[in-house]
Write a protein that holds these residues in place. Sequence first.
Motif, mmCIF file in Angstrom:
data_model
loop_
_atom_site.group_PDB
_atom_site.id
_atom_site.type_symbol
_atom_site.label_atom_id
_atom_site.label_comp_id
_atom_site.label_asym_id
_atom_site.label_seq_id
_atom_site.Cartn_x
_atom_site.Cartn_y
_atom_site.Cartn_z
ATOM 1 N N TYR A 486 0.838 -1.200 0.000
ATOM 2 C CA TYR A 486 0.000 0.000 0.000
ATOM 3 C C TYR A 486 0.874 1.251 0.000
ATOM 4 O O TYR A 486 1.931 1.285 0.653
ATOM 5 N N PRO A 487 0.455 2.292 -0.705
ATOM 6 C CA PRO A 487 1.208 3.548 -0.663
ATOM 7 C C PRO A 487 1.196 4.132 0.748
ATOM 8 O O PRO A 487 0.275 3.898 1.531
ATOM 9 N N LEU A 488 2.223 4.883 1.055
ATOM 10 C CA LEU A 488 2.396 5.472 2.380
ATOM 11 C C LEU A 488 1.850 6.900 2.415
ATOM 12 O O LEU A 488 2.161 7.706 1.539
ATOM 13 N N ALA A 489 1.056 7.202 3.441
ATOM 14 C CA ALA A 489 0.691 8.585 3.758
ATOM 15 C C ALA A 489 1.381 8.930 5.077
ATOM 16 O O ALA A 489 1.038 8.393 6.135
ATOM 17 N N TYR A 490 2.375 9.793 4.997
ATOM 18 C CA TYR A 490 3.218 10.193 6.142
ATOM 19 C C TYR A 490 2.688 11.548 6.595
ATOM 20 O O TYR A 490 2.889 12.566 5.920
ATOM 21 N N ILE A 491 2.015 11.594 7.745
ATOM 22 C CA ILE A 491 1.326 12.817 8.166
ATOM 23 C C ILE A 491 2.007 13.377 9.411
ATOM 24 O O ILE A 491 2.145 12.679 10.424
ATOM 25 N N ASN A 509 -8.124 13.115 10.125
ATOM 26 C CA ASN A 509 -8.502 11.796 10.608
ATOM 27 C C ASN A 509 -7.744 10.737 9.807
ATOM 28 O O ASN A 509 -8.015 10.540 8.615
ATOM 29 N N PRO A 510 -6.805 10.039 10.422
ATOM 30 C CA PRO A 510 -6.004 9.056 9.673
ATOM 31 C C PRO A 510 -6.833 7.990 8.969
ATOM 32 O O PRO A 510 -6.451 7.509 7.895
ATOM 33 N N ALA A 511 -7.969 7.612 9.574
ATOM 34 C CA ALA A 511 -8.787 6.546 8.976
ATOM 35 C C ALA A 511 -9.360 6.957 7.622
ATOM 36 O O ALA A 511 -9.569 6.099 6.755
ATOM 37 N N VAL A 512 -9.630 8.239 7.415
ATOM 38 C CA VAL A 512 -10.122 8.705 6.114
ATOM 39 C C VAL A 512 -9.095 8.403 5.022
ATOM 40 O O VAL A 512 -9.448 7.937 3.928
ATOM 41 N N PHE A 513 -7.832 8.659 5.319
ATOM 42 C CA PHE A 513 -6.769 8.386 4.348
ATOM 43 C C PHE A 513 -6.567 6.880 4.179
ATOM 44 O O PHE A 513 -6.358 6.395 3.065
ATOM 45 N N ALA A 514 -6.652 6.142 5.295
ATOM 46 C CA ALA A 514 -6.479 4.690 5.218
ATOM 47 C C ALA A 514 -7.551 4.052 4.345
ATOM 48 O O ALA A 514 -7.257 3.143 3.551
ATOM 49 N N GLU A 515 -8.779 4.530 4.450
ATOM 50 C CA GLU A 515 -9.871 3.935 3.683
ATOM 51 C C GLU A 515 -9.795 4.274 2.198
ATOM 52 O O GLU A 515 -10.498 3.666 1.389
ATOM 53 N N GLN A 516 -8.936 5.220 1.847
ATOM 54 C CA GLN A 516 -8.674 5.473 0.436
ATOM 55 C C GLN A 516 -7.674 4.470 -0.137
ATOM 56 O O GLN A 516 -7.495 4.391 -1.346
ATOM 57 N N TYR A 518 -4.402 3.802 1.707
ATOM 58 C CA TYR A 518 -3.062 4.094 2.201
ATOM 59 C C TYR A 518 -2.795 3.351 3.503
ATOM 60 O O TYR A 518 -3.714 3.067 4.279
ATOM 61 N N VAL A 519 -1.538 3.070 3.765
ATOM 62 C CA VAL A 519 -1.099 2.821 5.130
ATOM 63 C C VAL A 519 -0.666 4.169 5.673
ATOM 64 O O VAL A 519 0.241 4.810 5.113
ATOM 65 N N VAL A 520 -1.330 4.617 6.709
ATOM 66 C CA VAL A 520 -1.083 5.941 7.273
ATOM 67 C C VAL A 520 -0.160 5.802 8.473
ATOM 68 O O VAL A 520 -0.418 4.995 9.375
ATOM 69 N N ILE A 521 0.904 6.571 8.482
ATOM 70 C CA ILE A 521 1.829 6.569 9.615
ATOM 71 C C ILE A 521 1.963 7.993 10.122
ATOM 72 O O ILE A 521 2.285 8.912 9.359
ATOM 73 N N THR A 522 1.663 8.159 11.421
ATOM 74 C CA THR A 522 1.665 9.493 12.036
ATOM 75 C C THR A 522 2.721 9.521 13.139
ATOM 76 O O THR A 522 2.469 9.072 14.260
ATOM 77 N N PRO A 523 3.900 10.045 12.855
ATOM 78 C CA PRO A 523 5.006 10.005 13.821
ATOM 79 C C PRO A 523 4.927 11.121 14.866
ATOM 80 O O PRO A 523 4.333 12.178 14.638
ATOM 81 N N TYR A 564 4.646 -4.311 3.759
ATOM 82 C CA TYR A 564 3.357 -4.021 3.125
ATOM 83 C C TYR A 564 3.223 -2.548 2.736
ATOM 84 O O TYR A 564 2.194 -2.131 2.214
ATOM 85 N N VAL A 565 4.256 -1.755 2.987
ATOM 86 C CA VAL A 565 4.241 -0.335 2.628
ATOM 87 C C VAL A 565 5.093 -0.112 1.392
ATOM 88 O O VAL A 565 6.255 -0.519 1.340
ATOM 89 N N ASP A 566 4.500 0.542 0.403
ATOM 90 C CA ASP A 566 5.204 0.870 -0.834
ATOM 91 C C ASP A 566 5.748 2.287 -0.721
ATOM 92 O O ASP A 566 5.039 3.259 -0.984
ATOM 93 N N THR A 567 6.992 2.431 -0.294
ATOM 94 C CA THR A 567 7.579 3.753 -0.111
ATOM 95 C C THR A 567 7.917 4.427 -1.438
ATOM 96 O O THR A 567 8.248 5.618 -1.456
ATOM 97 N N ASP A 568 7.846 3.684 -2.540
ATOM 98 C CA ASP A 568 8.024 4.320 -3.842
ATOM 99 C C ASP A 568 6.773 5.102 -4.237
ATOM 100 O O ASP A 568 6.806 5.895 -5.181
ATOM 101 N N ARG A 569 5.678 4.845 -3.548
ATOM 102 C CA ARG A 569 4.435 5.596 -3.775
ATOM 103 C C ARG A 569 4.032 6.255 -2.458
ATOM 104 O O ARG A 569 3.002 5.946 -1.863
ATOM 105 N N ALA A 570 4.855 7.178 -2.009
ATOM 106 C CA ALA A 570 4.629 7.832 -0.724
ATOM 107 C C ALA A 570 4.230 9.285 -0.924
ATOM 108 O O ALA A 570 4.691 9.956 -1.861
#
Length: 734
Positions: A486-491, A509-516, A518-523, A564-570
Amino acid sequence: MTIKAKKFTPKVLLGAPRRSAGLPNHDGTKVLYSVSTYSFADHEKHNEIRVLDVKKQESIVVTDDKTAREPKWLRKDGDVVMLMGGEEGKTNVVIGKAEDWSKSYTAGIIPGPVENLKIHPLANNQYGFAVSGKATPAGDLYNPETAKKPHTTGRVYNTLFVRHWDHYVTENRNSIFLAQLVTNEEGKFVLSDFRNALKGTGLESPIEPFGGIDHFDISYYGLVFTAKDPELNPALHTKTNVYYFLSDTFWTPPFLQPVYPTKIHVPGFEGASTSPIFSPSGLHIAFLKMRTDGYESDKNQLFMVDDLHFPAHVTSPLGTKDLKGRWDRSPSSVIWSAKKPGEKPGFYFIAEDHGRSCLFAADWSTPNQIDRLDDPRMIVRGGAVSDIKILDNDDVFISSTSLTENSLYSLYPRKWYDEDKVYKLPDGITSPSETTQVISSQTHFGSKLGLSYKQVSEVEWPGAAEDTSVHAWVVKPSDFKKDKKYPLAYIIHGGPQGAWEDSWSTRWNPAVFAEQGYVVITPNPTGSTGFGQEFTDAIQGQWGGLPYEDLVKGFDWIEKNLDYVDTDRAVALGASYGGYMMNWIQGHDLGRRFRALVTHDGVFSMTGQLASEELYFPFHDLRGRLWDKPENWAQWDPSRFTKNWSTPHLIIHSELDYRLTISEGLAAFHTLQSRGVESQFLTFPDENHWVLKPENNLLWHRTVLDWINGHVGITKYSEQEEAEGSRNDALSVN
């Protein structure tokens, strides 16, 4: 009220009922709350005051009047008081039975708009009554609908503030207004004379822009509140003081004879104060205070006045000689716990801890050691506790949220508090996250929105500074498959002294992005709160330093450890300080590893911070003023690195954002366009640092998701809406 969604989309997020913190009655059998729902079909907001029967697990509408707000319980037999809109901007104080509101009546009319209602029982079935509202220079309640309109729009200022958050500062100031609710011969309540408690003091409370009901309290004996130090410029200082009025006849008419309130002095602590609160007996005051003036994210520490007749005797029950305090957490609120016979009550604290907002408790080391508390112990962990109420039997009613639940009511049974005053977990319970009993989950733990907590996990990686680690939340799609990438959403969060928590949000809301998809990672990099004060303080003079390095290390760690994270599509996104970091990343190597960036209300040029309203913020975080430390301001200025800007970039900035002015967004967009970088600009003339109006918020989500989806190969959200219509993602509210 039941809700059901087939898929969690922005429209579902924004249309889901928003339930307030719960207000239980004396024994917790009934819970009052307000709920608002926005209909995108009707383009209209619907408001209700409801009461939940806990045993039956059923709620009924008390009133659906759009102006009804802030309900409070009166007598134990079910009387409720609330504020309702009146004619010409006035406020009606209305009282009735929760189960039979048709017989409600108006107890009094307040001559203008007010909020933050507090009541306190007095003798003879009477109540002290307090609200806040704007006061004119003469001390009268300001009513914008009836006020005389000037013939010019010009304003002249001789000092800061000129404007604050999203409005220009006027001569009218917040104040606290007091009255009594007394019963007449018919047994109905009547509102007595209405008076400005702060008239003639030169003090303002609650403190703008976010101060509210937590900035003052009332008791049988008086009023306590926090206010900015009147001798200091509020744009350059954070110092606030705690004041109180006290009298055995405080509520006896005419109460509050002209007198200046008593100021509580705390030697060595010159920062902000908050959460002043009377003990249940009304004989003691507790409050939180920071040590450093000019630093709004310093550690809150507990203080107490044990004898209100001797306000100079202030104790620090968790204090140390070096003034740093024993507890390495910064509570956002303090609440007195129940009082046992012959003993002073202890305290509950709500405080951030490791990406959560948890509930802590502390009691006195011995009944006779009134100036020393045991170290606070976590009793509720998980999610984000937003409010608590103490029932007659000393049980604790809790309102909270999580990343997949927008409103949870639960109970912490006081019976788990043993005779030795040590909070012990019951047999079979191994974690504070298991110590509560669920009363009501509005979304059935997210399932009504198509979400599950199984989507949520957390990770950590080594930080840039020695002996540090960076915590991050991971939110996966609800249909996640281990063998898929899955593409990465780094927020990146704002603040910078803030944190991503296990909490609900309608803005990010991270879940909104996840349901599109993405694997959402919020550091939570250097500067984040809830990981110790040293970690928070470490961002000073390091805006583009340690936090940026933490994010680079995090990206590398994700690439190596999460297959499972595609960092080439981040993609990377951020608002406020997170927006600053997007602009900083754009000018540095990490920017080349993302397909697209999104900056919401971010800093483009450090010198632009001088247009902000609270100047103490950059002066503190950059370790000096521009004219004294120009090198500090230049070191972390994103505009210095615009020659490297090349990643597609969406810029969002609204015109009422006076904390970070719109010129910052325009400058970033103009730079991108001038350099020929694919870019887009979104603005709202009627929004501030946040986008709050539902229709605007939906456009925000549509624009952001279209932008990032289009760059990683996911169908644009607007195309999803067009293809599926409302039949697949509509929210059913009954």
